[in-house]
Design an enzyme around this catalytic site. Structure first.
Site, PDB file in Angstrom:
ATOM      1  N   CYS A 138       0.815  -1.218   0.000  1.00  0.00           N
ATOM      2  CA  CYS A 138       0.000   0.000   0.000  1.00  0.00           C
ATOM      3  C   CYS A 138       0.856   1.279   0.000  1.00  0.00           C
ATOM      4  CB  CYS A 138      -0.893  -0.030   1.242  1.00  0.00           C
ATOM      5  SG  CYS A 138      -1.704   1.533   1.592  1.00  0.00           S
ATOM      6  N   THR A 164      -8.779  -0.158   6.455  1.00  0.00           N
ATOM      7  CA  THR A 164      -7.604   0.174   5.646  1.00  0.00           C
ATOM      8  C   THR A 164      -6.315   0.165   6.464  1.00  0.00           C
ATOM      9  OG1 THR A 164      -7.998   2.525   6.107  1.00  0.00           O
ATOM     10  CG2 THR A 164      -8.937   1.661   4.064  1.00  0.00           C
ATOM     11  N   TYR A 216      -5.609   5.954  -8.538  1.00  0.00           N
ATOM     12  CA  TYR A 216      -6.802   5.172  -8.155  1.00  0.00           C
ATOM     13  C   TYR A 216      -8.025   5.649  -8.934  1.00  0.00           C
ATOM     14  CZ  TYR A 216      -4.299   2.882  -4.380  1.00  0.00           C
ATOM     15  OH  TYR A 216      -3.417   2.111  -3.678  1.00  0.00           O
TER      16      TYR A 216
HETATM   17  N1  LIG Z   1      -6.873   7.608   3.808  1.00  0.00           N
HETATM   18  C1  LIG Z   1      -6.173   6.459   3.987  1.00  0.00           C
HETATM   19  C2  LIG Z   1      -6.311   5.500   2.805  1.00  0.00           C
HETATM   20  C3  LIG Z   1      -5.626   4.196   3.036  1.00  0.00           C
HETATM   21  C4  LIG Z   1      -6.040   3.145   2.020  1.00  0.00           C
HETATM   22  O1  LIG Z   1      -6.918   3.371   1.149  1.00  0.00           O
HETATM   23  N2  LIG Z   1      -5.395   1.962   2.100  1.00  0.00           N
HETATM   24  C5  LIG Z   1      -5.771   0.874   1.216  1.00  0.00           C
HETATM   25  C6  LIG Z   1      -4.569   0.079   0.769  1.00  0.00           C
HETATM   26  S1  LIG Z   1      -3.611   0.889  -0.450  1.00  0.00           S
HETATM   27  C7  LIG Z   1      -6.640  -0.107   1.945  1.00  0.00           C
HETATM   28  O2  LIG Z   1      -6.304  -0.553   3.022  1.00  0.00           O
HETATM   29  N3  LIG Z   1      -7.772  -0.445   1.331  1.00  0.00           N
HETATM   30  C8  LIG Z   1      -8.695  -1.411   1.838  1.00  0.00           C
HETATM   31  C9  LIG Z   1     -10.113  -1.067   1.505  1.00  0.00           C
HETATM   32  O3  LIG Z   1     -10.353   0.049   1.010  1.00  0.00           O
HETATM   33  O4  LIG Z   1     -10.975  -1.882   1.769  1.00  0.00           O
HETATM   34  C10 LIG Z   1      -4.730   6.848   4.218  1.00  0.00           C
HETATM   35  O5  LIG Z   1      -4.138   7.613   3.448  1.00  0.00           O
HETATM   36  O6  LIG Z   1      -4.191   6.405   5.219  1.00  0.00           O
END
Ligand SMILES: N[C@@H](CCC(=O)N[C@@H](CS)C(=O)NCC(=O)O)C(=O)O
Length: 319
Positions: A62, A130, A193
């Site tokens: 990530c 996340t 994204y």
């Molecule tokens: N706003 C968060 C976004 C984090 C994020 O989108 N992480 C992704 C991995 S790249 C995730 O865990 N996605 C799982 C999901 O959306 O279900 C940050 O910047 O910390």
């Protein structure tokens, strides 16, 4: 259509819902507390900086979590902030822990799924599960799951635990650092994204055009500057790097960000390699995990889940 989210504490299998125009909408991050020092104007912070009190849950795949890992590594905070690394494959049960090579199981809460951590913090949680997550081992709750805030906490308040003099958020250029982070966030960091998760031609084209316009602008800026804010490496460079290092590897093909390769921008590529050659940064890069996560888990984008063999690293990581 795997992946999922929690709704009032109950796991539901679901993909992201686009808006009416087919655009990807990133949900707001919900845990937004701060680890602070007493000297920051807050007399008795709820989450004071303390040695080995906080734990970081990340995925090596990530880009958002990668920001926090790089700051932890550059500031040599490994002994102060423990870490768990989820398995790169995200099934319809969400992120999980495993004993696979280069993954680190959850030795703090002994969870099988990352969602258990969210439920420990809020048993009624509604939202996506996340990474990154900053966990307080004393209060047994989540402090933050917002990467830009965790990065800022590391480079400011946690810096008091570090022996390293590196300042990733220098006071005299703080506004400039923040401005670059903001400026690149929507078009570049989130832009890849928005390109990859768009479900209409128009939404995709809009995202990809804006992304490449901003890449061209940053490339021009870096023709006259070593780093985004002159000759000092800052948070802004880290935020650009974690998208840049995934670009030709994954985003170019998987997210259709293929107007041109990242490496065809001479100054962006020079900046990418300058950072990659720093040992504390290089050791946080796990290319196989990055590829596996995107290609194998995001079946809405890549239904077969096949992970491509290429590109050759020596081709995309050259000066
Ligand atoms: N706003 C968060 C976004 C984090 C994020 O989108 N992480 C992704 C991995 S790249 C995730 O865990 N996605 C799982 C999901 O959306 O279900 C940050 O910047 O910390």
């Amino acid at each position: 259509m795997p992946m999922g989210l929690l709704i009032q504490g109950v796991w539901q299998k679901d993909w992201y819902k686009p808006d009416q125009k087919g655009r990807f909408v990133r949900p707001e991050t919900q845990f937004r507390d701060w680890v602070e020092t007493g000297g920051s104007g807050v007399k008795n912070p709820s989450f004071p900086v303390e040695k080995d009190r906080y734990h970081l849950y990340v995925s090596y795949a990530c880009p958002w979590a990668h920001r926090t890992l790089i700051a932890r590594s550059l500031l040599k905070l490994e002994d102060q902030i423990s870490v768990s690394v989820v398995d790169p494959y995200m099934s319809d049960e969400g992120w999980h822990f495993s004993n696979r090579e280069n993954c680190i199981p959850d030795k703090i809460n002994h969870a099988k799924y990352l969602r258990e951590i969210y439920l420990k913090a809020d048993s009624d949680y509604t939202g996506r599960v996340t990474v990154p997550v900053l966990w307080d081992k004393t209060k047994k709750t989540i402090v933050s799951n917002e990467s830009k805030d965790i990065l800022r906490m590391f480079s400011t308040f946690f810096k008091s635990l570090s022996d390293i003099s590196l300042d990733l958020y220098p006071k005299d250029i703080a506004k400039e650092v923040e401005a670059w982070i903001q400026e690149n966030y929507e078009p570049i960091n989130n832009g890849v994204y928005k390109s990859g998760f768009a479900v209409t031609q128009e939404a995709y084209e809009q995202a990809v055009s804006t992304l490449f316009e901003q890449l061209a602008r940053v490339d021009r800026h870096l023709s006259k500057n070593t780093y985004l804010c002159g000759d000092r490496l800052t948070e802004a460079d880290i935020c650009l790097f974690t998208t840049g290092i995934r670009f030709d590897l994954v985003y170019y093909a998987h997210f259709k960000c293929n107007l041109r390769p990242y490496r065809s921008f001479p100054n962006l590529q020079r900046h990418l390699i300058d950072l990659y050659e720093k040992e504390p940064i290089r050791k946080t890069c796990f290319f196989d995990q990055i590829k596996e996560h995107y290609y194998a888990s995001q079946k809405t984008v890549n239904p077969t889940g096949i992970v491509p063999k290429g590109p050759r690293l020596e081709e995309i990581l050259t000066r």
